[in-house]
Write a protein that holds these residues in place. Structure first.
Motif, PDB file in Angstrom:
ATOM      1  N   SER A 297       0.829  -1.212   0.000  1.00 44.78           N
ATOM      2  CA  SER A 297       0.000   0.000   0.000  1.00 44.78           C
ATOM      3  C   SER A 297       0.860   1.257   0.000  1.00 44.78           C
ATOM      4  O   SER A 297       0.546   2.257   0.657  1.00 44.78           O
ATOM      5  N   ILE A 298       1.974   1.182  -0.712  1.00 43.30           N
ATOM      6  CA  ILE A 298       2.876   2.328  -0.790  1.00 43.30           C
ATOM      7  C   ILE A 298       2.334   3.324  -1.809  1.00 43.30           C
ATOM      8  O   ILE A 298       2.105   2.972  -2.969  1.00 43.30           O
ATOM      9  N   PRO A 299       2.119   4.577  -1.411  1.00 42.97           N
ATOM     10  CA  PRO A 299       1.561   5.569  -2.340  1.00 42.97           C
ATOM     11  C   PRO A 299       2.574   5.954  -3.408  1.00 42.97           C
ATOM     12  O   PRO A 299       3.698   6.337  -3.096  1.00 42.97           O
ATOM     13  N   MET A 300       2.171   5.852  -4.661  1.00 45.80           N
ATOM     14  CA  MET A 300       3.061   6.210  -5.762  1.00 45.80           C
ATOM     15  C   MET A 300       3.106   7.722  -5.970  1.00 45.80           C
ATOM     16  O   MET A 300       4.046   8.246  -6.562  1.00 45.80           O
ATOM     17  N   LYS A 301       2.082   8.415  -5.474  1.00 50.43           N
ATOM     18  CA  LYS A 301       2.040   9.869  -5.563  1.00 50.43           C
ATOM     19  C   LYS A 301       1.625  10.418  -4.202  1.00 50.43           C
ATOM     20  O   LYS A 301       0.937   9.733  -3.434  1.00 50.43           O
ATOM     21  N   PRO A 302       2.046  11.650  -3.873  1.00 54.30           N
ATOM     22  CA  PRO A 302       1.603  12.240  -2.601  1.00 54.30           C
ATOM     23  C   PRO A 302       0.082  12.265  -2.519  1.00 54.30           C
ATOM     24  O   PRO A 302      -0.602  12.533  -3.514  1.00 54.30           O
ATOM     25  N   ALA A 303      -0.451  11.968  -1.344  1.00 51.60           N
ATOM     26  CA  ALA A 303      -1.907  11.924  -1.166  1.00 51.60           C
ATOM     27  C   ALA A 303      -2.536  13.290  -1.366  1.00 51.60           C
ATOM     28  O   ALA A 303      -3.695  13.397  -1.774  1.00 51.60           O
ATOM     29  N   SER A 304      -1.781  14.345  -1.093  1.00 52.85           N
ATOM     30  CA  SER A 304      -2.299  15.697  -1.263  1.00 52.85           C
ATOM     31  C   SER A 304      -1.179  16.623  -1.721  1.00 52.85           C
ATOM     32  O   SER A 304       0.011  16.304  -1.564  1.00 52.85           O
ATOM     33  N   GLU A 305      -1.558  17.750  -2.270  1.00 58.91           N
ATOM     34  CA  GLU A 305      -0.581  18.714  -2.755  1.00 58.91           C
ATOM     35  C   GLU A 305       0.135  19.360  -1.576  1.00 58.91           C
ATOM     36  O   GLU A 305      -0.450  19.573  -0.514  1.00 58.91           O
TER      37      GLU A 305
END
Length: 256
Positions: free
Chosen positions: A40-48
């Motif tokens: 469950s590693i985020p490939m993009k930041p969850a938020s700006e």
């Protein structure tokens, strides 16, 4: 014999104390029994990214929705452009001291929200006609430990889409002592740091090379433990002391 026994005991204790320093420079070790987050590693930041205190930024202001920006930039060389950019700092109270506007609160805003806020303030408070504002954060960076503590590097983020592989490459790649199977990414989420662990030693690790890093990420490539080499560094001076002591004892024994 009694003196020899006492000497042996003292030197043994010294050796044990010295051994506590073996691989003492290793950081962020995961305790046994604690599961590392490797899914469950985020490939993009969850938020700006939002601007926070101590951040540094520059901004450019043009009227008429930036009508003159192309002409002005075309007529300036790169040195002139660099001199034209003034850097501002977000103070601890979340404000920045800006020309004409004075103390303006921008902490907690995204770059786009900051641009819109400044454009609104310049238009409403100062009568600028259709202001066009460009904001650029100048202190965004990640810190990379490539597997050798003495080679840590601070990598400035030139764009918002810098990948994990690019950040490692900018740091000089994974060091000889580094473990490609243990790349730890430490990121601030909801006010606390979360550690993600990715394995780049196998072909399956390709799914993580395009992971977008975020400002203030720590990328720590775990070093291999060099027990033998470190032990030799500790033992060598102790062995030298023991040898010298034994020679002295032998000399005194022959004099009796």
């Amino acid at each position: 014999m009694r003196n020899k026994g006492l000497l042996f005991t003292v030197l043994t204790a010294l050796l044990l104390l010295q051994s506590c320093g073996i691989n003492s420079n290793l950081m962020f070790r995961t305790p046994k029994g604690v599961k590392e987050v490797s899914d469950s590693i985020p490939m993009k930041p969850a938020s700006e990214y939002t601007i926070s205190k101590d951040d540094k930024f520059t901004f450019m202001l043009y009227t008429n929705e930036g009508e003159r920006i192309v002409n002005e930039m075309a007529g300036m060389n790169q040195d002139a452009v660099a001199k034209a950019e003034i850097e501002y700092v977000v103070r601890t109270d979340g404000t920045a001291d800006l020309p004409i506007l004075g103390a303006t609160r921008i902490a907690g805003l995204t770059v786009k929200q900051c641009e819109d806020t400044l454009a609104h303030l310049f238009e409403q408070k100062n009568g600028y006609n259709k202001p066009f504002v460009q904001v650029k954060l100048t202190n965004q960076r990640v810190i990379v430990f490539p597997g050798n503590g003495s080679a840590a590097k601070v990598i400035p983020l030139q764009n918002n889409n810098t990948t994990l592989m690019e950040a490692i490459a900018l740091a000089g790649g994974i060091a000889e002592r580094g473990k490609a199977s243990k790349v730890k990414i430490m990121r601030v989420e909801n006010g606390a740091r979360t550690m993600y662990v990715v394995d780049l030693s196998r072909i399956e690790g390709l799914q993580y090379v395009d992971m977008i890093v975020q400002a203030n990420d720590y990328i720590y490539i775990e070093p291999k433990e060099q027990v033998g080499q470190e032990t030799m560094k500790v033992i060598a001076p102790v062995v030298s002391i023991i040898s010298s002591a034994l020679v002295i004892i032998t000399v005194f024994s022959t004099l009796k």
